[in-house]
Scaffold this motif. Sequence first.
Motif, mmCIF file in Angstrom:
data_model
loop_
_atom_site.group_PDB
_atom_site.id
_atom_site.type_symbol
_atom_site.label_atom_id
_atom_site.label_comp_id
_atom_site.label_asym_id
_atom_site.label_seq_id
_atom_site.Cartn_x
_atom_site.Cartn_y
_atom_site.Cartn_z
ATOM 1 N N LYS A 91 0.831 -1.185 0.000
ATOM 2 C CA LYS A 91 0.000 0.000 0.000
ATOM 3 C C LYS A 91 0.874 1.247 0.000
ATOM 4 C CE LYS A 91 -3.727 2.218 2.634
ATOM 5 N NZ LYS A 91 -4.593 2.107 3.830
ATOM 6 N N ILE A 92 0.637 2.143 -0.951
ATOM 7 C CA ILE A 92 1.463 3.343 -1.041
ATOM 8 C C ILE A 92 0.624 4.612 -0.937
ATOM 9 C CG2 ILE A 92 3.369 2.298 -2.276
ATOM 10 C CD1 ILE A 92 2.209 3.223 -4.867
ATOM 11 N N GLY A 93 -0.523 4.516 -0.304
ATOM 12 C CA GLY A 93 -1.275 5.723 0.037
ATOM 13 C C GLY A 93 -2.482 5.965 -0.844
ATOM 14 N N ARG A 118 1.099 16.286 -1.909
ATOM 15 C CA ARG A 118 1.607 15.237 -2.806
ATOM 16 C C ARG A 118 1.767 15.720 -4.240
ATOM 17 N NH1 ARG A 118 0.271 9.048 -2.523
ATOM 18 N NH2 ARG A 118 2.279 9.118 -3.589
ATOM 19 N N SER A 130 5.704 4.768 -4.969
ATOM 20 C CA SER A 130 6.110 4.991 -3.582
ATOM 21 C C SER A 130 5.192 6.013 -2.927
ATOM 22 C CB SER A 130 7.560 5.481 -3.507
ATOM 23 O OG SER A 130 7.691 6.758 -4.091
ATOM 24 N N GLU A 131 5.100 5.943 -1.597
ATOM 25 C CA GLU A 131 4.186 6.808 -0.848
ATOM 26 C C GLU A 131 4.623 8.260 -0.850
ATOM 27 O OE1 GLU A 131 1.653 6.547 3.320
ATOM 28 O OE2 GLU A 131 3.333 5.209 2.952
#
Length: 358
Positions: A12-14, A33, A134-135
């Motif tokens: 899980k990356i968000g 982000r 990636s998160e």
Amino acid sequence: MATTIRSPQGIKIGHVDDVQELRRTRPAVVPERYVRDHCERPDRVPTNRSTTQVPVIDMSRLLGRESQNELAKLARACEEWGFFQVVNHGVDRALLEKMEGVAKEFFMLPLEEKEKYPMAPGTVQGYGHAFIFSEDQKLDWCNMLALGIHPHHIRNPLLWPKKPQQLSETLETYSMNIRRLCQRLLGAIARSLGLREEMFNEMFGEAVQAVRMNYYPPCPRPDLVLGLSPHSDGSAITVLQQDLGSAGLQIRKGNDWVLVEPLQGALVINIGDTIEVLTNGKYQSIEHRVVTNKEKDRLSIVTFYAPSYNINIGPLPRFIDDKNLAKYRTYNHGDYSRYYVTNKLEGKKSLDFAKIRK
């Protein structure tokens, strides 16, 4: 409004906001982000807004009496720019307008309808965000719908939208016309290199074709975000249909970013990594990106045209000699394609896959 994203390994990356839904809330602050690091922001690298223009190639002249002059012009465009706009290309303007219309109609659908066609992690088909791994990765201010077109077995029928009703039929006709254009362009590019006209088309086998529709909503702080991160394309050639109402594509030219101004009826063509490898760097794939606008949205339709996945690619012998050693190894194009789609967009780093280490 937010989608949970996982890496190709299932990590899980968000959560990722749908940019159009985010825009509807008219945020005063861009979510973190999407805010680029200072060195990546659009205003941190000079943008050339002078009279410098991407070359324009007339396809009708390539096939007519002035073919040698236009062929020399094409060679200069490929060698010095890696990008050019093409006019009199044979794709009917009404078809271009219809394709743009159905694509925009899709993006204007309710979110729950678009989310019926989700882009799976590590793939580039469906609706959503691609190249997220990636998160802490910065996101592009863009929604996209990407579909495999040819050969038929690369398609995922479950990801072809049912609405608008004319999208599938229009896309089929559009893609057939763009495919013919790609074949003609590859023939002309081969001739510009002193090769047989059919060399690339024969070499590529049953060439792979995919389309991606990009929608860039207006952004309250276009100075902080990018619509699409800097990258080169993994294709042989790429065909871009730009929205005439809003310029956003920029290409790297030396230390500057040059804005590609849309021309009525023109299509933008760029050299992909495959041609760079085959010509041993004589014709190079060029880094490009997309910037956003505070007031206007932007739509683009991109076709990627590449060799069959089972074809091996490497520098052609005529582009290698004692003064110009091979820069790239021979590799399987399917392996390269998998590498490309499972790594984030980051300039021309994708070509590290093929470079010969010294």
